[in-house]
Design a protein around this motif. Structure first.
Motif, PDB file in Angstrom:
ATOM      1  N   THR A   1      28.346  22.346  33.881  1.00  0.00           N
ATOM      2  CA  THR A   1      28.296  21.673  35.176  1.00  0.00           C
ATOM      3  C   THR A   1      28.087  20.178  35.001  1.00  0.00           C
ATOM      4  O   THR A   1      28.786  19.359  35.602  1.00  0.00           O
ATOM      5  CB  THR A   1      27.169  22.268  36.037  1.00  0.00           C
ATOM      6  OG1 THR A   1      27.446  23.653  36.292  1.00  0.00           O
ATOM      7  CG2 THR A   1      27.050  21.531  37.363  1.00  0.00           C
TER       8      THR A   1
ATOM      9  N   THR B   1      36.192  21.898  33.320  1.00  0.00           N
ATOM     10  CA  THR B   1      37.118  22.645  34.168  1.00  0.00           C
ATOM     11  C   THR B   1      37.568  23.907  33.442  1.00  0.00           C
ATOM     12  O   THR B   1      37.523  23.989  32.210  1.00  0.00           O
ATOM     13  CB  THR B   1      38.361  21.819  34.543  1.00  0.00           C
ATOM     14  OG1 THR B   1      39.076  21.472  33.346  1.00  0.00           O
ATOM     15  CG2 THR B   1      37.956  20.554  35.277  1.00  0.00           C
TER      16      THR B   1
ATOM     17  N   VAL C   1      40.472  24.668  37.620  1.00  0.00           N
ATOM     18  CA  VAL C   1      39.404  24.712  38.613  1.00  0.00           C
ATOM     19  C   VAL C   1      38.135  24.131  38.003  1.00  0.00           C
ATOM     20  O   VAL C   1      37.769  24.500  36.879  1.00  0.00           O
ATOM     21  CB  VAL C   1      39.125  26.160  39.070  1.00  0.00           C
ATOM     22  CG1 VAL C   1      37.954  26.218  40.044  1.00  0.00           C
ATOM     23  CG2 VAL C   1      40.362  26.772  39.710  1.00  0.00           C
TER      24      VAL C   1
ATOM     25  N   SER D   1      32.111  23.982  38.381  1.00  0.00           N
ATOM     26  CA  SER D   1      31.162  24.005  39.497  1.00  0.00           C
ATOM     27  C   SER D   1      31.754  24.722  40.698  1.00  0.00           C
ATOM     28  O   SER D   1      31.044  25.446  41.413  1.00  0.00           O
ATOM     29  CB  SER D   1      30.758  22.578  39.877  1.00  0.00           C
ATOM     30  OG  SER D   1      31.893  21.804  40.221  1.00  0.00           O
ATOM     31  N   HIS D   2      33.051  24.570  40.957  1.00  0.00           N
ATOM     32  CA  HIS D   2      33.692  25.266  42.075  1.00  0.00           C
ATOM     33  C   HIS D   2      33.780  26.767  41.808  1.00  0.00           C
ATOM     34  O   HIS D   2      33.638  27.590  42.715  1.00  0.00           O
ATOM     35  CB  HIS D   2      35.091  24.697  42.315  1.00  0.00           C
ATOM     36  CG  HIS D   2      35.089  23.318  42.880  1.00  0.00           C
ATOM     37  ND1 HIS D   2      36.223  22.697  43.355  1.00  0.00           N
ATOM     38  CD2 HIS D   2      34.092  22.420  43.042  1.00  0.00           C
ATOM     39  CE1 HIS D   2      35.931  21.492  43.783  1.00  0.00           C
ATOM     40  NE2 HIS D   2      34.638  21.294  43.594  1.00  0.00           N
TER      41      HIS D   2
ATOM     42  N   THR E   1      30.166  28.292  42.295  1.00  0.00           N
ATOM     43  CA  THR E   1      29.656  28.313  43.671  1.00  0.00           C
ATOM     44  C   THR E   1      30.513  29.131  44.609  1.00  0.00           C
ATOM     45  O   THR E   1      30.135  29.345  45.762  1.00  0.00           O
ATOM     46  CB  THR E   1      29.550  26.877  44.220  1.00  0.00           C
ATOM     47  OG1 THR E   1      30.850  26.263  44.189  1.00  0.00           O
ATOM     48  CG2 THR E   1      28.577  26.051  43.403  1.00  0.00           C
TER      49      THR E   1
ATOM     50  N   LEU F   1      33.413  28.171  45.636  1.00  0.00           N
ATOM     51  CA  LEU F   1      34.293  27.282  46.380  1.00  0.00           C
ATOM     52  C   LEU F   1      35.750  27.539  46.015  1.00  0.00           C
ATOM     53  O   LEU F   1      36.648  27.414  46.844  1.00  0.00           O
ATOM     54  CB  LEU F   1      33.918  25.815  46.088  1.00  0.00           C
ATOM     55  CG  LEU F   1      34.580  24.744  46.949  1.00  0.00           C
ATOM     56  CD1 LEU F   1      34.200  24.923  48.410  1.00  0.00           C
ATOM     57  CD2 LEU F   1      34.172  23.354  46.469  1.00  0.00           C
ATOM     58  N   ASP F   2      35.991  27.904  44.763  1.00  0.00           N
ATOM     59  CA  ASP F   2      37.340  28.257  44.305  1.00  0.00           C
ATOM     60  C   ASP F   2      37.187  29.333  43.239  1.00  0.00           C
ATOM     61  O   ASP F   2      37.296  29.073  42.046  1.00  0.00           O
ATOM     62  CB  ASP F   2      38.053  27.025  43.738  1.00  0.00           C
ATOM     63  CG  ASP F   2      39.561  27.196  43.685  1.00  0.00           C
ATOM     64  OD1 ASP F   2      40.034  28.333  43.889  1.00  0.00           O
ATOM     65  OD2 ASP F   2      40.268  26.209  43.425  1.00  0.00           O
TER      66      ASP F   2
END
Length: 293
Positions: free
Chosen positions: A126, A131, A143, A146-147, A150, A152-153
């Motif tokens: 993080t 990625t 991606v 962090s996404h 969480t 988010l993706d």
């Protein structure tokens, strides 16, 4: 219950296996998967074993100052000197991930895909703003880690985590971890911190105290302003007021464990939160001090 076990020899074969077998679960080291199966939290109808895909077990440099890490890279491999010289904080996290039998088979990709709150590599990934490359029947996509963590993706059905791209800062980076017992153990709290002199920035992530690693962004910006980036002491240390370093620890801890947690919840929960906030404060202060040396 009988389960189908597929053993592809390439990423393409693994993606195809996942596409034709809905609900199949990719497996590499199986350290987290077997725990979930034994606890009754997971009952996969099929397994896609990744052990024969040799390309996922190594790492390489990429143009632009990036390290590309295979999802099958083991914790033991990340602890070797050549890797530790490249990404020292990730090597430190891998070194503390568990006893040798776990480190020898547990993988980077498994740590990410399981996304356990105490996953040791997750705060480091993080804070390094890594990625992930996800491969599916429709192609690949990138991606932010962090996404992914969480939601988010998130990983989509049939997708396989193949590579992790980590920008190489060539700057100080630290990982520290506190446990509730001696020896290899699950983190009660962890802190990853990196300096980014080119941007005159400090990045910090706190693990194990929440479902996902937390970035105390205000604390990062504040302490970056306390550092004299142009000056170095007689021993090469970047100077910072000790009071500022202590305040940074408190700032990080308060951001991750709010005041409400210190008094709310069942009997005893407030005292646990107080100890946890104190632990995070100490870890953040020490991480900053080590990074500035």
């Amino acid at each position: 219950m009988n389960r189908t076990i597929m053993l592809p020899a390439s990423v393409d074969e693994a993606v195809e296996a996942l596409a034709v077998t809905p609900g199949a679960v990719p497996v590499a080291g199986a350290t987290d998967l077997m725990e979930a199966v034994n606890a009754g939290r997971l009952r996969p109808a099929a397994l896609v074993g990744l052990g024969r895909i040799t390309e996922l077990r190594g790492w390489r440099y990429e143009d632009g100052g990036t390290a590309v890490l295979g999802a099958g890279l083991t914790h033991a491999r990340m602890d070797r000197p050549d890797f530790a010289a490249l990404i020292p904080a990730l090597a430190d996290a891998a070194r503390t991930a568990g006893p040798p039998q776990v480190r020898n088979v547990g993988t980077l990709g498994g740590n990410i895909a399981t996304a356990a709150s105490a996953g040791d590599t997750l705060p480091v990934l993080t804070v390094l703003e890594a990625t992930a490359t996800l491969a599916g029947a429709g192609g690949t996509r990138e991606v932010p880690i962090s996404h992914l963590l969480t939601g988010l993706d998130p990983l989509r059905p049939g997708e396989l985590l193949t590579w992790v791209r980590v920008p190489l800062l060539h700057a100080p980076q630290v990982f520290l971890k506190a446990t509730n017992r001696s020896g290899p153990a699950r983190a009660a709290a962890s802190v990853a911190l990196v300096l980014d002199p080119a941007r005159r920035a400090v990045r910090c992530a706190v693990g194990a105290v929440a479902p996902v690693p937390l970035r105390p962004l205000e604390a990062e910006a504040w302490v970056a302003g306390c550092i004299d980036w142009d000056a170095r002491g007689a021993e090469g240390v970047v100077p910072i007021d000790p009071a500022a370093a202590a305040a940074f620890g408190e700032y990080v801890a308060a951001a991750c464990i709010p005041d409400g947690a210190l008094v709310a919840g069942p009997e005893g929960a407030g005292a646990v939160a107080v100890r946890l906030r104190r632990t995070v404060s100490v870890l953040a202060r020490r991480a900053l001090g080590r990074a500035l040396k």
